[in-house]
Enzyme design. Sequence first.
Site, PDB file in Angstrom:
ATOM      1  N   LYS A  54       0.844  -1.206   0.000  1.00 31.26           N
ATOM      2  CA  LYS A  54       0.000   0.000   0.000  1.00 31.26           C
ATOM      3  C   LYS A  54       0.875   1.250   0.000  1.00 31.26           C
ATOM      4  O   LYS A  54       0.637   2.194  -0.760  1.00 31.26           O
ATOM      5  CB  LYS A  54      -0.926  -0.006   1.227  1.00 31.26           C
ATOM      6  N   GLN A  98      -4.491  -1.214   9.817  1.00 36.09           N
ATOM      7  CA  GLN A  98      -4.323  -2.540   9.186  1.00 36.09           C
ATOM      8  C   GLN A  98      -4.925  -3.627  10.085  1.00 36.09           C
ATOM      9  O   GLN A  98      -4.623  -3.698  11.278  1.00 36.09           O
ATOM     10  CB  GLN A  98      -2.837  -2.818   8.930  1.00 36.09           C
ATOM     11  N   ASP A 121     -10.646   3.247   4.128  1.00 37.97           N
ATOM     12  CA  ASP A 121     -11.061   1.845   4.001  1.00 37.97           C
ATOM     13  C   ASP A 121     -12.588   1.726   3.973  1.00 37.97           C
ATOM     14  O   ASP A 121     -13.122   0.640   3.725  1.00 37.97           O
ATOM     15  CB  ASP A 121     -10.517   1.019   5.184  1.00 37.97           C
TER      16      ASP A 121
END
Length: 286
Positions: A54, A98, A121
Amino acid sequence: MTAQVIDGKAIAARLRERLADEIREFTAETGTVPGLATVLVGNDPASEVYVGSKRKQAAAVGIADHHVHLDGDASDDEIAGTIRRLADDPSVSGILLQLPLPGGRDAAPLIDLIPAAKDVDGLTTLSAGLLARGKPGLRPCTPSGVIELLDASGIEIDGARAVVIGRSELVGAPLAQLLIQRNATVSVAHSHTTDLPGLTRTADILVAAAGRPGLVTADHVRPGAAVIDVGIHRTADGLQGDVDYAGVAEVAGWITPVPGGVGPMTIAMLLRNTLLAARLQRGEST
Ligand code: NAD
């Protein structure tokens, strides 16, 4: 029939090129560099690889890196403090925690500390509510990536019958909502669904997001259907999806491979959300 392969790797690469141009223009116009804060807790090797990809892909399109690495034994208060600091930092456009967190702890209360305008997200309760109501907001990356793959392949969503296998908050549930908002007629299958092949054979668009290797066989697929495989499983023979690729490719009209299908799109959507978040913070709408 042999299915057309939907090349997610190539589609994601084109998308990243377009994003790099858009980010260059945005930065030239506003003097602002979009910034992504990735928060990694602990040293899980798979999570380290994901976060590394990422950050690398973000840097390649011109997004500033605000990575934070916390010890695996960091307390919830420490993680919360980090998220609050990033939430208040104007140079941070997007925040990503994460998952999974080490020790099997519940991430939901921590995720909900991320402001909706920085929720790249798309996983906070507020973002999920905005999606459910069809209001503008940042959408979860994997489901958005599936929609992009269908659009890039010229597969008509409006009026199609879609079956989504899986109802998770991360993939199945938001994808079903995105498909409904694009005027598909959507059924959601889950672990209590009876006669799965009977249901999936009604689908023009079949998305497998069950986390069960090889669950979808040729017997589940209507000839000519578009089959999108979200599943990822590490096996001795490499990555495998939820779809029996060789068998289904003989019946389907389109199919995504694993790897190289949905996977590359997820990070591309994260980068797109980071630019959207930077725009949101300037008071622009999505
Ligand atoms: P999850 O375990 O949270 O949810 C799985 C869902 O599938 C559940 O709703 C369950 O009811 C349903 N299900 C399980 N077995 C079933 C069966 N036999 N028949 C019908 N439904 C069944 O998983 P998730 O987080 O939604 O992830 C699903 C898969 O997608 C996993 O393999 C995961 O690794 C993969 N994934 C890939 C990406 C990507 O970027 N490609 C991103 C996220 C998840």
